[in-house]
Design a protein around this motif. Structure first.
Motif, mmCIF file in Angstrom:
data_model
loop_
_atom_site.group_PDB
_atom_site.id
_atom_site.type_symbol
_atom_site.label_atom_id
_atom_site.label_comp_id
_atom_site.label_asym_id
_atom_site.label_seq_id
_atom_site.Cartn_x
_atom_site.Cartn_y
_atom_site.Cartn_z
ATOM 1 N N SER A 113 9.194 -8.262 9.982
ATOM 2 C CA SER A 113 10.815 -8.361 10.460
ATOM 3 C C SER A 113 11.661 -8.093 9.101
ATOM 4 O O SER A 113 12.502 -7.230 9.174
ATOM 5 C CB SER A 113 11.102 -9.754 11.049
ATOM 6 N N LEU A 114 11.402 -8.459 7.930
ATOM 7 C CA LEU A 114 12.236 -8.346 6.550
ATOM 8 C C LEU A 114 11.909 -6.575 6.320
ATOM 9 O O LEU A 114 12.811 -6.054 6.010
ATOM 10 C CB LEU A 114 11.555 -8.824 5.479
ATOM 11 N N ALA A 115 10.672 -6.027 6.511
ATOM 12 C CA ALA A 115 10.619 -4.830 6.227
ATOM 13 C C ALA A 115 11.308 -3.897 7.113
ATOM 14 O O ALA A 115 11.825 -2.975 6.562
ATOM 15 C CB ALA A 115 8.930 -4.417 6.228
ATOM 16 N N LEU A 116 11.311 -4.036 8.453
ATOM 17 C CA LEU A 116 11.954 -3.387 9.121
ATOM 18 C C LEU A 116 13.595 -3.507 8.925
ATOM 19 O O LEU A 116 14.301 -2.717 9.182
ATOM 20 C CB LEU A 116 11.732 -3.774 10.642
ATOM 21 N N ASP A 117 14.232 -4.626 8.638
ATOM 22 C CA ASP A 117 15.458 -4.836 8.290
ATOM 23 C C ASP A 117 15.678 -4.051 7.038
ATOM 24 O O ASP A 117 16.674 -3.365 7.150
ATOM 25 C CB ASP A 117 15.722 -6.328 8.016
ATOM 26 N N TYR A 118 14.979 -4.138 5.928
ATOM 27 C CA TYR A 118 15.175 -3.394 4.908
ATOM 28 C C TYR A 118 15.350 -1.747 5.210
ATOM 29 O O TYR A 118 16.024 -1.115 4.446
ATOM 30 C CB TYR A 118 14.346 -3.593 3.759
ATOM 31 N N VAL A 119 14.286 -1.337 5.842
ATOM 32 C CA VAL A 119 14.093 0.226 6.395
ATOM 33 C C VAL A 119 15.573 0.467 7.011
ATOM 34 O O VAL A 119 15.984 1.558 6.646
ATOM 35 C CB VAL A 119 13.171 0.422 7.092
ATOM 36 N N ALA A 120 15.938 -0.282 7.940
ATOM 37 C CA ALA A 120 17.157 -0.148 8.682
ATOM 38 C C ALA A 120 18.510 -0.049 7.799
ATOM 39 O O ALA A 120 19.262 1.107 8.002
ATOM 40 C CB ALA A 120 17.435 -0.951 9.805
ATOM 41 N N SER A 121 18.243 -0.882 6.636
ATOM 42 C CA SER A 121 19.388 -1.000 5.649
ATOM 43 C C SER A 121 19.541 0.119 4.701
ATOM 44 O O SER A 121 20.464 0.488 3.930
ATOM 45 C CB SER A 121 19.731 -2.132 4.916
ATOM 46 N N GLY A 122 18.319 0.832 4.664
ATOM 47 C CA GLY A 122 18.197 1.955 3.406
ATOM 48 C C GLY A 122 17.618 1.557 2.381
ATOM 49 O O GLY A 122 17.330 2.361 1.372
ATOM 50 N N ASP A 123 17.126 0.290 2.118
ATOM 51 C CA ASP A 123 16.609 -0.344 0.765
ATOM 52 C C ASP A 123 15.121 -0.290 0.951
ATOM 53 O O ASP A 123 14.442 -1.011 1.222
ATOM 54 C CB ASP A 123 17.307 -1.781 0.723
ATOM 55 N N HIS A 124 14.743 0.836 0.620
ATOM 56 C CA HIS A 124 13.331 1.311 0.611
ATOM 57 C C HIS A 124 12.436 0.569 -0.220
ATOM 58 O O HIS A 124 11.138 0.251 -0.146
ATOM 59 C CB HIS A 124 12.981 2.712 0.667
ATOM 60 N N THR A 125 13.074 0.211 -1.497
ATOM 61 C CA THR A 125 12.413 -0.533 -2.472
ATOM 62 C C THR A 125 12.097 -1.912 -1.812
ATOM 63 O O THR A 125 10.558 -2.442 -2.197
ATOM 64 C CB THR A 125 13.166 -0.760 -3.769
ATOM 65 N N ALA A 126 13.058 -2.927 -1.349
ATOM 66 C CA ALA A 126 12.717 -4.005 -0.827
ATOM 67 C C ALA A 126 11.731 -3.990 0.484
ATOM 68 O O ALA A 126 11.010 -4.827 0.599
ATOM 69 C CB ALA A 126 14.095 -4.868 -0.429
ATOM 70 N N ALA A 127 11.840 -2.862 1.192
ATOM 71 C CA ALA A 127 10.968 -2.693 2.210
ATOM 72 C C ALA A 127 9.395 -2.560 1.946
ATOM 73 O O ALA A 127 8.634 -3.200 2.267
ATOM 74 C CB ALA A 127 11.162 -1.414 3.163
ATOM 75 N N GLU A 128 9.418 -1.786 0.725
ATOM 76 C CA GLU A 128 8.122 -1.676 0.026
ATOM 77 C C GLU A 128 7.494 -3.040 -0.231
ATOM 78 O O GLU A 128 6.394 -3.259 -0.223
ATOM 79 C CB GLU A 128 8.108 -0.679 -1.216
ATOM 80 N N ARG A 129 8.278 -3.800 -0.866
ATOM 81 C CA ARG A 129 7.765 -4.853 -1.370
ATOM 82 C C ARG A 129 7.465 -5.978 -0.144
ATOM 83 O O ARG A 129 6.218 -6.611 -0.499
ATOM 84 C CB ARG A 129 9.006 -5.915 -2.210
ATOM 85 N N SER A 130 8.199 -6.230 0.828
ATOM 86 C CA SER A 130 7.512 -6.591 2.097
ATOM 87 C C SER A 130 6.291 -6.343 2.552
ATOM 88 O O SER A 130 5.491 -6.863 3.008
ATOM 89 C CB SER A 130 8.800 -6.615 3.130
ATOM 90 N N LEU A 131 6.359 -4.953 2.774
ATOM 91 C CA LEU A 131 4.990 -4.360 3.029
ATOM 92 C C LEU A 131 3.914 -4.583 2.172
ATOM 93 O O LEU A 131 2.732 -4.948 2.779
ATOM 94 C CB LEU A 131 5.273 -2.686 3.619
ATOM 95 N N LEU A 132 3.827 -4.404 0.996
ATOM 96 C CA LEU A 132 2.931 -4.856 0.094
ATOM 97 C C LEU A 132 2.352 -6.323 0.132
ATOM 98 O O LEU A 132 1.147 -6.843 0.034
ATOM 99 C CB LEU A 132 3.083 -4.346 -1.452
ATOM 100 N N LYS A 133 3.538 -7.288 0.438
ATOM 101 C CA LYS A 133 2.891 -8.536 0.608
ATOM 102 C C LYS A 133 2.241 -8.820 1.996
ATOM 103 O O LYS A 133 1.377 -9.511 1.942
ATOM 104 C CB LYS A 133 4.261 -9.641 0.843
#
Length: 393
Positions: A113-133
């Motif tokens: 859910s966090l990864a999808l939130d970050y992608v929607a916000s345009g914060d790809h760095t944070a999205a990458e962190r969630s996906l790697l977790k």
């Protein structure tokens, strides 16, 4: 302790009050807690029915009633994201991220859910962190791997996209040589843009080990050799593309004309076009190439016949219309030029369509495998999967 009559009275008053309070609190608490499952079920039914407003209200009430209902919080945050309240969705899901004692599946659900939130916000760095977790917890998680591939491709990190896509192919056991070849080719193009010409060539050739008919790999290899002053090798790769993918041969027509003239092999380009037409007499672009060569040589009547052949196949071909007008102008046939201009205006188009991205509508005059506007890969519809694809583990 000794109690007087009045003391005992006070004692029993407080004892009875405490008992009544405890009874009422327990009864109220049980009633409130017992409502949580019902509210949650109503929320799920509303989600199935597409009633987001009711679902949102019920999920909010469920979360208030039962703070241990993780799924209610997750779905509440997901609904906030869908309603455009991205910052609020991130906050809800981040608060869950601070909790301890989660199971493996809980961690994956929160990070998803966090990864999808970050992608929607345009914060790809944070999205990458969630996906790697997610990958840390579950190395075989296909969803996270696919999301990372898309994320890396969107940010132009095609080597990383290639690595994750290749790992996914290995896990699934399904051949996907074409996609791997595209990512590796785009990684090579990035290396070329950074001045690493040799590394780019190596990447293009590796791409061909996944799909030997990969259009951009063959095209860019020819370009790389041409830029390095090796026209013979450039011709070899461009003609290989035309032979392997006739439907894409037009991409190398101008390149081959330039190369053959540089090499002094003027007759080779005619032979090349004739070979194309032997396989497909209705190849409008090969006919157009022959017509243009005839025009350059001053063979105006022959050029006109070729241009008209092109228009029989493609009545709105702008280069053919323009070629006819140039050939007629060389012969001062002004009345016919006026007729051709009228015909041109009647086609309803005065510009070459080029290539259009199917995702965002962005147009490119040259073949493209990566949209510079929306960052989509293969959205121009010009690099379809070839018939013969090899996959290397």
């Amino acid at each position: 302790m000794d109690f007087t009559g009045f003391g005992w009275t006070i004692f029993w008053v407080f004892a009875i009050a405490a008992a009544v309070f405890a009874y009422l609190w327990t009864r109220t608490h049980k009633r409130r807690t017992s409502q949580a499952p019902r509210l949650y079920m109503e929320a799920l039914r509303a989600l199935v029915d597409g009633d987001d407003r009711t679902a949102f209200d019920r999920l909010k009430m469920t979360a208030q009633e039962d703070s241990n209902n993780l799924d209610a919080y997750l779905k509440l945050g997901d609904l906030l994201r869908r309603r455009g309240r991205i910052d609020r969705a991130i906050k809800v899901h981040q608060e869950l991220n601070l909790r301890r004692g989660f199971s493996k599946n809980d961690i994956i659900a929160v990070q998803k859910s966090l990864a999808l939130d970050y992608v929607a916000s345009g914060d790809h760095t944070a999205a990458e962190r969630s996906l790697l977790k997610i990958i840390e917890v579950d190395k075989e998680n296909a969803w996270a791997a696919d999301q990372l591939v898309a994320l890396y491709a969107h940010s132009g990190r095609f080597d990383a996209a290639f690595d994750y896509r290749r790992a996914a192919v290995k896990r699934s056991g399904k051949a996907d040589g074409h996609t791997l070849a595209i990512y590796k080719t785009l990684a090579g193009a990035s290396l070329s843009a950074a001045g690493k010409k040799h590394d780019a060539r190596v990447a293009y050739k590796e791409a061909l080990s996944f799909d030997e008919h990969c259009i951009p790999a063959l095209l860019y290899l020819g370009d790389a050799y041409w830029d390095d002053g090796e026209p013979e090798d450039a011709v070899e790769w461009w003609t290989r593309l035309a032979a392997a993918r006739p439907e894409a041969a037009q991409m190398v027509f101008d390149r081959l004309e330039r190369a053959y003239f540089e090499l002094g092999q003027y007759g080779e380009i005619n032979k090349f076009y004739e070979r194309i037409l032997d396989k497909n007499p209705n190849d409008a672009m090969a006919l157009l190439g022959l017509a243009n060569l005839s025009l350059k040589k001053g063979e105006f009547d022959h050029a006109l016949r070729r241009y008209r052949q092109v228009l029989e196949i493609d009545p709105v071909c702008l280069p053919a219309r323009a070629g006819i007008i140039r050939a007629l102008a060389q012969q001062s046939r002004w009345q016919q030029i006026a007729q051709e201009v009228d015909s041109l205006l009647g086609t309803g188009t005065l510009e070459d369509e080029g290539y259009t991205c199917s995702r965002c509508g962005h147009r490119e005059p040259e073949p493209a495998w990566y949209c510079p506007q929306c960052k989509a890969v293969e959205s121009y519809g010009i690099a379809a999967t070839s018939q013969s694809v090899t996959t290397k583990a």
